[in-house]
Design a protein around this motif. Structure first.
Motif, mmCIF file in Angstrom:
data_model
loop_
_atom_site.group_PDB
_atom_site.id
_atom_site.type_symbol
_atom_site.label_atom_id
_atom_site.label_comp_id
_atom_site.label_asym_id
_atom_site.label_seq_id
_atom_site.Cartn_x
_atom_site.Cartn_y
_atom_site.Cartn_z
ATOM 1 N N ARG A 106 0.861 -1.182 0.000
ATOM 2 C CA ARG A 106 0.000 0.000 0.000
ATOM 3 C C ARG A 106 0.892 1.225 0.000
ATOM 4 O O ARG A 106 1.978 1.224 0.564
ATOM 5 N N ASP A 107 0.409 2.262 -0.641
ATOM 6 C CA ASP A 107 1.173 3.506 -0.661
ATOM 7 C C ASP A 107 1.300 4.057 0.751
ATOM 8 O O ASP A 107 0.360 3.993 1.555
ATOM 9 N N ARG A 108 2.442 4.588 1.033
ATOM 10 C CA ARG A 108 2.694 5.138 2.360
ATOM 11 C C ARG A 108 1.787 6.349 2.585
ATOM 12 O O ARG A 108 1.645 7.206 1.726
ATOM 13 N N GLY A 109 1.156 6.377 3.743
ATOM 14 C CA GLY A 109 0.311 7.498 4.102
ATOM 15 C C GLY A 109 -1.142 7.357 3.688
ATOM 16 O O GLY A 109 -1.926 8.283 3.879
ATOM 17 N N THR A 110 -1.528 6.206 3.122
ATOM 18 C CA THR A 110 -2.924 6.040 2.696
ATOM 19 C C THR A 110 -3.825 5.627 3.844
ATOM 20 O O THR A 110 -5.033 5.570 3.677
ATOM 21 N N GLY A 111 -3.248 5.312 4.983
ATOM 22 C CA GLY A 111 -4.064 4.949 6.133
ATOM 23 C C GLY A 111 -4.445 3.485 6.135
ATOM 24 O O GLY A 111 -3.915 2.679 5.374
ATOM 25 N N ARG A 112 -5.379 3.175 7.002
ATOM 26 C CA ARG A 112 -5.819 1.799 7.124
ATOM 27 C C ARG A 112 -6.669 1.396 5.928
ATOM 28 O O ARG A 112 -7.315 2.235 5.303
#
Length: 137
Positions: A106-112
């Motif tokens: 998952r892209d960093r900073g996209t959250g849960r």
């Protein structure tokens, strides 16, 4: 630990700690997940020294050779001495998962993950393991 001359396969698999309970071992044998020379056996099958069994437990596949008979369940270090794990490296779950498992990133900073994301991840994992089990049979 005294050795027995006659021992049931379900009790043996439980004693060497391949299954947590004897009932689980018995159910696995009944379901055909434990084989002797590629043939299904019954839970009452008598174990003999030198026999080679193929045991399927979830995604793991093991090939074991009976080295000693063990009547009662003992600690893991002692139990290892009563069987020899002759599973080829290519059949181990760790080997297969290292080369064939889907990589989820998952892209960093996209959250849960959202509920929808979580379902997609679960579907991807389920398809991977179902496909693998069907191709081996």
């Amino acid at each position: 630990m005294p050795e027995k001359e006659k021992l049931r396969i379900d009790k043996y698999l439980w004693a060497i700690r391949l299954f947590k309970t004897r009932t689980l071992a018995s159910d696995a044998v009944k379901a055909g997940r434990v084989k002797l020379d590629g043939n299904n056996i019954k839970p009452s099958h008598e174990v003999r020294l030198g026999e080679v069994y193929q045991v399927a437990k979830g995604p793991d596949r093991k090939v074991i050779r009976v080295v000693g008979l063990l009547e009662n369940r003992v600690d893991a270090k002692t139990a290892v001495g009563f069987y020899e794990d002759i599973t080829p490296v290519e059949q181990t779950h760790a080997f297969r998962s290292m080369f064939h498992a889907p990589v989820l990133s998952r892209d960093r900073g996209t959250g849960r993950p959202t509920k929808r994301d979580r379902r997609e991840i679960d579907d991807l994992k389920d398809d991977y393991f179902d496909k693998e089990e069907n191709t081996e049979e």
